[in-house]
Design an enzyme around this catalytic site. Structure first.
Site, PDB file in Angstrom:
ATOM      1  N   GLU A 125       3.370  -6.936  13.105  1.00  0.00           N
ATOM      2  CA  GLU A 125       2.260  -7.106  14.054  1.00  0.00           C
ATOM      3  C   GLU A 125       1.656  -8.501  13.854  1.00  0.00           C
ATOM      4  O   GLU A 125       1.241  -9.142  14.805  1.00  0.00           O
ATOM      5  CB  GLU A 125       1.217  -6.018  13.792  1.00  0.00           C
ATOM      6  CG  GLU A 125       0.288  -5.771  14.946  1.00  0.00           C
ATOM      7  CD  GLU A 125      -0.741  -4.690  14.630  1.00  0.00           C
ATOM      8  OE1 GLU A 125      -0.717  -4.131  13.524  1.00  0.00           O
ATOM      9  OE2 GLU A 125      -1.579  -4.441  15.507  1.00  0.00           O
TER      10      GLU A 125
ATOM     11  N   ARG B 169       0.824  -1.228   0.000  1.00  0.00           N
ATOM     12  CA  ARG B 169       0.000   0.000   0.000  1.00  0.00           C
ATOM     13  C   ARG B 169       0.847   1.263   0.000  1.00  0.00           C
ATOM     14  O   ARG B 169       0.408   2.321  -0.465  1.00  0.00           O
ATOM     15  CB  ARG B 169      -0.988  -0.024   1.171  1.00  0.00           C
ATOM     16  CG  ARG B 169      -2.265  -0.760   0.820  1.00  0.00           C
ATOM     17  CD  ARG B 169      -2.985  -1.257   2.032  1.00  0.00           C
ATOM     18  NE  ARG B 169      -2.265  -2.382   2.601  1.00  0.00           N
ATOM     19  CZ  ARG B 169      -2.255  -2.723   3.883  1.00  0.00           C
ATOM     20  NH1 ARG B 169      -2.950  -2.039   4.737  1.00  0.00           N
ATOM     21  NH2 ARG B 169      -1.561  -3.753   4.296  1.00  0.00           N
TER      22      ARG B 169
HETATM   23  P1  AMP Z   1       4.637  -2.668  11.292  1.00  0.00           P
HETATM   24  O1  AMP Z   1       5.844  -3.254  10.665  1.00  0.00           O
HETATM   25  O2  AMP Z   1       4.177  -3.404  12.498  1.00  0.00           O
HETATM   26  O3  AMP Z   1       4.779  -1.173  11.563  1.00  0.00           O
HETATM   27  O4  AMP Z   1       3.460  -2.866  10.254  1.00  0.00           O
HETATM   28  C1  AMP Z   1       3.294  -1.959   9.256  1.00  0.00           C
HETATM   29  C2  AMP Z   1       2.840  -2.596   7.991  1.00  0.00           C
HETATM   30  O5  AMP Z   1       1.809  -3.576   8.186  1.00  0.00           O
HETATM   31  C3  AMP Z   1       2.272  -1.515   7.132  1.00  0.00           C
HETATM   32  O6  AMP Z   1       2.853  -1.648   5.854  1.00  0.00           O
HETATM   33  C4  AMP Z   1       0.782  -1.754   7.125  1.00  0.00           C
HETATM   34  O7  AMP Z   1       0.333  -1.726   5.797  1.00  0.00           O
HETATM   35  C5  AMP Z   1       0.555  -3.118   7.739  1.00  0.00           C
HETATM   36  N1  AMP Z   1      -0.323  -3.094   8.934  1.00  0.00           N
HETATM   37  C6  AMP Z   1       0.036  -3.394  10.208  1.00  0.00           C
HETATM   38  N2  AMP Z   1      -0.977  -3.287  11.062  1.00  0.00           N
HETATM   39  C7  AMP Z   1      -2.033  -2.885  10.335  1.00  0.00           C
HETATM   40  C8  AMP Z   1      -3.395  -2.559  10.643  1.00  0.00           C
HETATM   41  N3  AMP Z   1      -3.891  -2.638  11.900  1.00  0.00           N
HETATM   42  N4  AMP Z   1      -4.191  -2.165   9.624  1.00  0.00           N
HETATM   43  C9  AMP Z   1      -3.705  -2.078   8.369  1.00  0.00           C
HETATM   44  N5  AMP Z   1      -2.458  -2.361   8.015  1.00  0.00           N
HETATM   45  C10 AMP Z   1      -1.615  -2.770   8.967  1.00  0.00           C
END
Ligand code: AMP
Length: 176
Positions: free
Chosen positions: A101, A64
């Site tokens: 996550e 995205r």
């Molecule tokens: P992180 O590495 O944990 O910061 O996760 C970020 C990536 O995971 C981003 O590229 C987001 O597109 C996706 N992502 C993580 N959590 C969510 C969420 N609750 N809703 C949508 N996308 C998420």
């Protein structure tokens, strides 16, 4: 067209419970993209204060992040560089692994995508734990990039992901 407010963008973000796994509240930005006024307004907010002269490359994170980073690069008139999930880029890459996550992953960048000293603006849709963005920051440091800023549409501030992102200024439009 009237100025799009952050409240309007926030109202258009759809919360999808338990996607892609139980316990995750997924922030769906497709309603923002599908509305031309909101998409354009979101780009205005995302690029507020950024001038063409400040940036050589906009880097976007799979998948995205590509949407916003490509639109930003076209608006600024500078280059776009994709950071992709491992195994997708055809040329020589640097790779960095991280925990997300939900699950774990490896990101990759072409070794010649950013030249040493080039000024990079890093964009993604959402900052959660910061693992993805932190891995991307490591890749950019390997290439000798000068990271001028990191911006997100959405920040899940309760996860405190920004603490992992180093010294470049971090901004997000909508915070939870
Ligand atoms: P992180 O590495 O944990 O910061 O996760 C970020 C990536 O995971 C981003 O590229 C987001 O597109 C996706 N992502 C993580 N959590 C969510 C969420 N609750 N809703 C949508 N996308 C998420």
């Amino acid at each position: 067209m009237s100025m799009v407010t952050l409240a309007e963008i926030e109202a258009a973000i759809r919360n999808v419970p338990d996607f892609p796994k139980p316990g995750i509240l997924f922030k769906d930005i497709t309603p923002v993209l599908a509305d031309g006024r909101l998409f354009s307004g979101a780009m205005d907010h995302l690029l507020a204060g950024v001038a063409r002269a400040d940036v050589d490359k906009v880097v976007g994170i799979d998948a995205r992040g590509f949407i916003f980073a490509a639109a930003a690069a076209a608006r600024l008139g500078c280059g776009f560089v994709p950071v992709r999930k491992k195994g997708k880029l055809p040329w020589q890459t640097h790779e960095e692994s991280y925990d997300l996550e939900y699950g774990s992953a490896t990101v990759a960048i072409h070794v010649d995508a950013v030249k040493p000293g080039e000024r990079v603006l890093l964009l993604d849709d959402l900052l959660a734990t910061g693992g993805t963005a932190a891995a991307t920051v490591s890749l950019l440091h390997k290439l000798g990039a000068e990271l001028v800023g990191i911006r997100f549409l959405i920040e899940l501030a309760f996860l405190d992901g920004r603490r992992r992102l180093g010294t470049a200024p971090v901004r997000s439009m909508v915070t939870y």
